[in-house]
Enzyme design. Structure first.
Site, PDB file in Angstrom:
ATOM      1  N   THR A  83       0.855  -1.182   0.000  1.00 14.51           N
ATOM      2  CA  THR A  83       0.000   0.000   0.000  1.00 14.51           C
ATOM      3  C   THR A  83       0.884   1.223   0.000  1.00 14.51           C
ATOM      4  O   THR A  83       2.036   1.159   0.437  1.00 14.51           O
ATOM      5  CB  THR A  83      -0.899   0.020   1.258  1.00 14.51           C
ATOM      6  OG1 THR A  83      -1.603   1.266   1.341  1.00 14.51           O
ATOM      7  CG2 THR A  83      -0.085  -0.159   2.519  1.00 14.51           C
ATOM      8  N   CYS A 196      -0.100   4.834  -6.207  1.00 11.24           N
ATOM      9  CA  CYS A 196      -1.126   4.002  -5.588  1.00 11.24           C
ATOM     10  C   CYS A 196      -1.004   2.643  -6.243  1.00 11.24           C
ATOM     11  O   CYS A 196      -0.948   2.552  -7.482  1.00 11.24           O
ATOM     12  CB  CYS A 196      -2.520   4.585  -5.793  1.00 11.24           C
ATOM     13  SG  CYS A 196      -3.826   3.551  -5.127  1.00 11.24           S
TER      14      CYS A 196
END
Length: 229
Positions: A83, A196
């Site tokens: 992440t 991302c």
């Protein structure tokens, strides 16, 4: 081969991409039936996202610290957070275990330095673009970081959370993100970070005229280099 520890579930779509890329990478390097030695724990994305929105970062840290300690007990030699946004608590996670954390921002900064990129664009969640916890770590390496105009942040956020986190790859959204990449190029960026992990599901190097630095791909490459050293 070292055992790679993964904290995933943020989202599970990106975690699946990590798992596939790690195993594909080991097979490519070692051949035959080789696959990656991994330990993965997956958290509930809805839970940690709700805590993020409530700005309860102590609670987020507690969840990810517990996950990291479980991965360490299971035999991991080093740790990865699958992440970008939740690297907000990476320092707390790293301090809670006795194995190294392969910090995504450091991996991306190394890639910029290796490619002589001094100005880089950054695309990610609204939180990652508007807060400085991740981009400041890039700036500490001497990089100038450009993000899209704030008017576009919610659009990128919607594409990530409403589409990519559910496995939906929409052509119109790809065109939107590529347009933002072009704007970052015009602003002076010599490369653009897909900051991302889900964005690599949408945009590929063939879609852009500027070098694309995919966070998942580079994180995986760094992990393989460490695990197979």
């Amino acid at each position: 081969m070292q055992t790679i520890g993964l904290i995933g579930g943020m989202s599970w779509e990106s975690s699946a991409a990590y798992y596939e890329a790690l195993n594909t990478g080991v097979e490519k390097r070692l051949g035959n039936l080789h696959s990656a030695r991994t330990v993965m724990t997956s958290v509930d994305f809805a839970e940690v996202t709700a805590l993020q929105e409530a700005e309860d970062w102590d609670a987020v840290a507690a969840i990810l610290v517990e996950a990291a300690q479980g991965v360490e007990r299971a035999g991991a030699d080093f740790l990865m957070l699958c992440t970008t946004t939740f690297h907000r608590v990476a320092d707390q996670v790293a301090a809670a275990v006795d194995i190294p954390l392969l910090h995504l921002a450091d991996v991306l900064a190394d890639a910029c330095v290796a490619n002589d990129v001094k100005e880089v664009g950054f695309l990610g969640t609204t939180f990652a673009m508007e807060r400085s916890f991740f981009t400041d770590r890039l700036r500490e390496r001497g990089l100038t970081v450009h993000v899209p105009d704030p008017d576009h942040h919610e659009t990128v956020n919607r594409i990530i959370y409403d589409e990519l986190c559910h496995g939906r790859v929409v052509t119109k959204s790809r065109r939107t993100v590529v347009g933002l990449i072009d704007e970052l190029w015009d602003a002076g960026a010599g490369a653009v970070i897909l900051g991302c992990t889900e964005l690599e599901l949408l945009v590929h190097q063939s879609d852009a005229n500027i070098p694309i630095l995919g966070s998942t791909s580079l994180h995986v490459e760094a992990a393989l280099a460490r695990a197979l050293a």
